[in-house]
Write a protein that holds these residues in place. Structure first.
Motif, PDB file in Angstrom:
ATOM      1  N   ASN A   1      -9.023   6.333 -70.585  1.00  0.00           N
ATOM      2  CA  ASN A   1      -8.222   5.380 -71.696  1.00  0.00           C
ATOM      3  C   ASN A   1      -8.233   5.827 -73.003  1.00  0.00           C
ATOM      4  O   ASN A   1      -8.957   6.641 -73.584  1.00  0.00           O
ATOM      5  CB  ASN A   1      -9.506   4.101 -71.910  1.00  0.00           C
ATOM      6  CG  ASN A   1      -8.886   2.787 -72.346  1.00  0.00           C
ATOM      7  OD1 ASN A   1      -7.938   2.630 -72.670  1.00  0.00           O
ATOM      8  ND2 ASN A   1      -9.800   1.731 -72.220  1.00  0.00           N
ATOM      9  N   SER A   2      -7.110   5.118 -73.600  1.00  0.00           N
ATOM     10  CA  SER A   2      -6.694   5.756 -75.072  1.00  0.00           C
ATOM     11  C   SER A   2      -6.035   4.534 -75.647  1.00  0.00           C
ATOM     12  O   SER A   2      -5.293   3.905 -75.054  1.00  0.00           O
ATOM     13  CB  SER A   2      -5.974   6.987 -75.331  1.00  0.00           C
ATOM     14  OG  SER A   2      -4.796   6.764 -74.703  1.00  0.00           O
ATOM     15  N   ALA A   3      -6.470   4.276 -77.022  1.00  0.00           N
ATOM     16  CA  ALA A   3      -5.773   3.020 -77.630  1.00  0.00           C
ATOM     17  C   ALA A   3      -6.074   3.313 -79.106  1.00  0.00           C
ATOM     18  O   ALA A   3      -6.935   3.965 -79.538  1.00  0.00           O
ATOM     19  CB  ALA A   3      -6.207   1.794 -77.058  1.00  0.00           C
ATOM     20  N   ASP A   4      -5.610   2.403 -79.838  1.00  0.00           N
ATOM     21  CA  ASP A   4      -6.224   2.309 -81.376  1.00  0.00           C
ATOM     22  C   ASP A   4      -7.333   1.737 -81.221  1.00  0.00           C
ATOM     23  O   ASP A   4      -7.885   1.127 -80.204  1.00  0.00           O
ATOM     24  CB  ASP A   4      -5.157   1.776 -82.392  1.00  0.00           C
ATOM     25  CG  ASP A   4      -5.006   0.277 -81.713  1.00  0.00           C
ATOM     26  OD1 ASP A   4      -5.840  -0.535 -82.125  1.00  0.00           O
ATOM     27  OD2 ASP A   4      -3.908  -0.145 -81.535  1.00  0.00           O
ATOM     28  N   THR A   5      -8.083   2.199 -82.184  1.00  0.00           N
ATOM     29  CA  THR A   5      -9.662   1.923 -82.277  1.00  0.00           C
ATOM     30  C   THR A   5      -9.979   0.100 -82.183  1.00  0.00           C
ATOM     31  O   THR A   5     -10.947  -0.170 -81.643  1.00  0.00           O
ATOM     32  CB  THR A   5     -10.572   2.416 -83.082  1.00  0.00           C
ATOM     33  OG1 THR A   5      -9.985   2.220 -84.649  1.00  0.00           O
ATOM     34  CG2 THR A   5     -10.847   4.136 -82.802  1.00  0.00           C
ATOM     35  N   ALA A   6      -9.166  -0.398 -82.903  1.00  0.00           N
ATOM     36  CA  ALA A   6      -9.325  -1.985 -82.772  1.00  0.00           C
ATOM     37  C   ALA A   6      -9.325  -2.480 -81.323  1.00  0.00           C
ATOM     38  O   ALA A   6      -9.889  -3.159 -80.998  1.00  0.00           O
ATOM     39  CB  ALA A   6      -8.261  -2.584 -83.773  1.00  0.00           C
ATOM     40  N   ALA A   7      -8.152  -1.885 -80.575  1.00  0.00           N
ATOM     41  CA  ALA A   7      -8.006  -2.423 -79.492  1.00  0.00           C
ATOM     42  C   ALA A   7      -9.295  -2.211 -78.489  1.00  0.00           C
ATOM     43  O   ALA A   7      -9.750  -2.730 -77.603  1.00  0.00           O
ATOM     44  CB  ALA A   7      -6.733  -1.734 -78.821  1.00  0.00           C
ATOM     45  N   LEU A   8      -9.809  -0.661 -78.585  1.00  0.00           N
ATOM     46  CA  LEU A   8     -10.780  -0.331 -77.798  1.00  0.00           C
ATOM     47  C   LEU A   8     -12.072  -1.016 -78.084  1.00  0.00           C
ATOM     48  O   LEU A   8     -12.930  -1.307 -77.175  1.00  0.00           O
ATOM     49  CB  LEU A   8     -11.104   1.334 -78.198  1.00  0.00           C
ATOM     50  CG  LEU A   8     -10.315   2.508 -77.594  1.00  0.00           C
ATOM     51  CD1 LEU A   8     -10.292   3.630 -78.047  1.00  0.00           C
ATOM     52  CD2 LEU A   8     -10.006   2.317 -76.204  1.00  0.00           C
ATOM     53  N   GLN A   9     -12.193  -1.263 -79.339  1.00  0.00           N
ATOM     54  CA  GLN A   9     -13.586  -2.317 -79.577  1.00  0.00           C
ATOM     55  C   GLN A   9     -13.790  -3.768 -78.775  1.00  0.00           C
ATOM     56  O   GLN A   9     -14.378  -4.246 -78.460  1.00  0.00           O
ATOM     57  CB  GLN A   9     -13.645  -2.328 -80.899  1.00  0.00           C
ATOM     58  CG  GLN A   9     -14.092  -1.225 -81.614  1.00  0.00           C
ATOM     59  CD  GLN A   9     -14.144  -1.444 -83.187  1.00  0.00           C
ATOM     60  OE1 GLN A   9     -15.345  -1.674 -83.853  1.00  0.00           O
ATOM     61  NE2 GLN A   9     -13.310  -0.891 -83.972  1.00  0.00           N
ATOM     62  N   ARG A  10     -12.201  -4.253 -78.758  1.00  0.00           N
ATOM     63  CA  ARG A  10     -11.898  -5.339 -77.832  1.00  0.00           C
ATOM     64  C   ARG A  10     -12.199  -5.275 -76.355  1.00  0.00           C
ATOM     65  O   ARG A  10     -12.025  -6.193 -75.642  1.00  0.00           O
ATOM     66  CB  ARG A  10     -10.754  -5.925 -78.302  1.00  0.00           C
ATOM     67  CG  ARG A  10     -10.785  -6.587 -79.791  1.00  0.00           C
ATOM     68  CD  ARG A  10      -9.804  -7.630 -80.081  1.00  0.00           C
ATOM     69  NE  ARG A  10      -8.521  -6.837 -79.779  1.00  0.00           N
ATOM     70  CZ  ARG A  10      -7.573  -6.224 -80.702  1.00  0.00           C
ATOM     71  NH1 ARG A  10      -7.969  -6.194 -82.028  1.00  0.00           N
ATOM     72  NH2 ARG A  10      -6.542  -5.658 -80.393  1.00  0.00           N
ATOM     73  N   ASP A  11     -12.017  -3.977 -75.895  1.00  0.00           N
ATOM     74  CA  ASP A  11     -11.957  -3.971 -74.309  1.00  0.00           C
ATOM     75  C   ASP A  11     -13.146  -4.032 -73.870  1.00  0.00           C
ATOM     76  O   ASP A  11     -14.268  -3.464 -74.221  1.00  0.00           O
ATOM     77  CB  ASP A  11     -11.355  -2.575 -74.375  1.00  0.00           C
ATOM     78  CG  ASP A  11     -11.083  -2.198 -72.786  1.00  0.00           C
ATOM     79  OD1 ASP A  11     -11.915  -2.574 -72.003  1.00  0.00           O
ATOM     80  OD2 ASP A  11     -10.030  -1.322 -72.602  1.00  0.00           O
ATOM     81  N   PRO A  12     -13.192  -4.940 -72.847  1.00  0.00           N
ATOM     82  CA  PRO A  12     -14.472  -5.486 -72.196  1.00  0.00           C
ATOM     83  C   PRO A  12     -15.071  -4.153 -71.500  1.00  0.00           C
ATOM     84  O   PRO A  12     -16.421  -4.165 -71.626  1.00  0.00           O
ATOM     85  CB  PRO A  12     -14.143  -6.425 -71.021  1.00  0.00           C
ATOM     86  CG  PRO A  12     -12.869  -6.900 -71.674  1.00  0.00           C
ATOM     87  CD  PRO A  12     -12.194  -5.753 -72.278  1.00  0.00           C
TER      88      PRO A  12
END
Ligand code: ATP
Length: 237
Positions: A217-228
């Protein structure tokens, strides 16, 4: 700046990294989050020339690093702060910092050494008070500061941090991460491997999740923190 493509690496017959790809752009702080044994240290060792990859490429500022020695990688501007810090215990704090500066001290001293030392000691005032003390007598947090300082003495363009929070008390972890943010705010590119996903995701702007030697998985960290899935596996929700 750093462009890793299809990296395969391991130990003898055992393959750990499997076609791993990632990038770090100039001035970015990127984190690598993953469980124990996922391959973070193996990646850091490969990037810094301590472990020779079996396949794939590591391009840094347009040059291939994958087959260079650790010494040559440092010379190109990539410095590792290793897991477990690995300071030289019997040597003084000052000597440890001088070891980091080896490429500027040789063949002539004074090639900016004083300025670099002052930069590190301003960043970590506690090291200034302990310059003549054997590194082995420092606290864990101070040893981590020294390990970061030693890497900075090589004047890196990219700093690789392997588990900087390991074994440190929460307050000390906060202090170390504040320094990482300050360095990044000054423009230093950083790749940060951490089991402490919460701190890593708060600090970096972009992140990768590594599992069994692959980026899953990779994304900006705001999105990763929201990822269930990230919340469940790494943030203890
Ligand atoms: P940790 O946070 O525990 O250090 P990690 O994500 O950094 O985890 P690695 O240290 O890269 O993981 O280890 C990945 C795998 O490689 C593990 O299964 C580990 O047992 C194995 N490994 C590490 N070093 C060696 C070695 N020298 N020889 C053989 N296998 C190794």
């Amino acid at each position: 700046m750093l462009d890793v493509t299809g990296l395969d690496a391991g130990y003898g017959e055992i393959q750990i990294l499997r076609g791993l790809s990632l990038t770090v752009e100039p001035g970015e702080c990127v984190c690598l989050v993953g469980a124990n044994g996922a391959g973070k240290t193996t990646l850091m060792r490969s990037l810094s020339g301590l472990l020779r990859p079996v396949g794939g490429s590591i391009r840094f500022d347009g040059q291939e690093l994958a087959r260079l020695s650790a010494h040559d990688v440092v010379t190109r501007g990539v410095a590792l702060v290793p897991e477990g810090r690995r300071v030289f215990g019997p040597l003084t704090v000052r000597d440890n910092l001088e070891m980091g500066a080896f490429r500027h001290l040789w063949p002539r001293r004074n090639d900016g050494f004083g300025r670099d030392l002052d930069f590190v000691l301003t960043l970590f005032p506690r090291l200034r008070e302990r310059l003549q003390q054997p590194a082995g007598t420092l606290s864990g947090g101070e040893q981590q500061m020294l390990a970061i300082g030693r890497a900075l003495m090589t004047r890196p363009k990219l700093l690789l941090l392997d588990e900087p929070s390991m074994g440190l008390a929460p307050l000390v972890v906060k202090e170390i991460f504040a320094t990482i943010r300050a360095l990044n705010a000054e423009g230093m590119a950083i790749l940060l491997a951490e089991q402490n996903a919460r701190m890593a995701l708060r600090t970096a702007s972009r992140g990768y999740v590594i599992a069994e030697g692959r980026i899953v998985n990779s994304a900006d960290t705001a999105a990763l923190q929201r990822d269930p899935a990230v919340q469940e596996a790494y943030l203890g929700f």
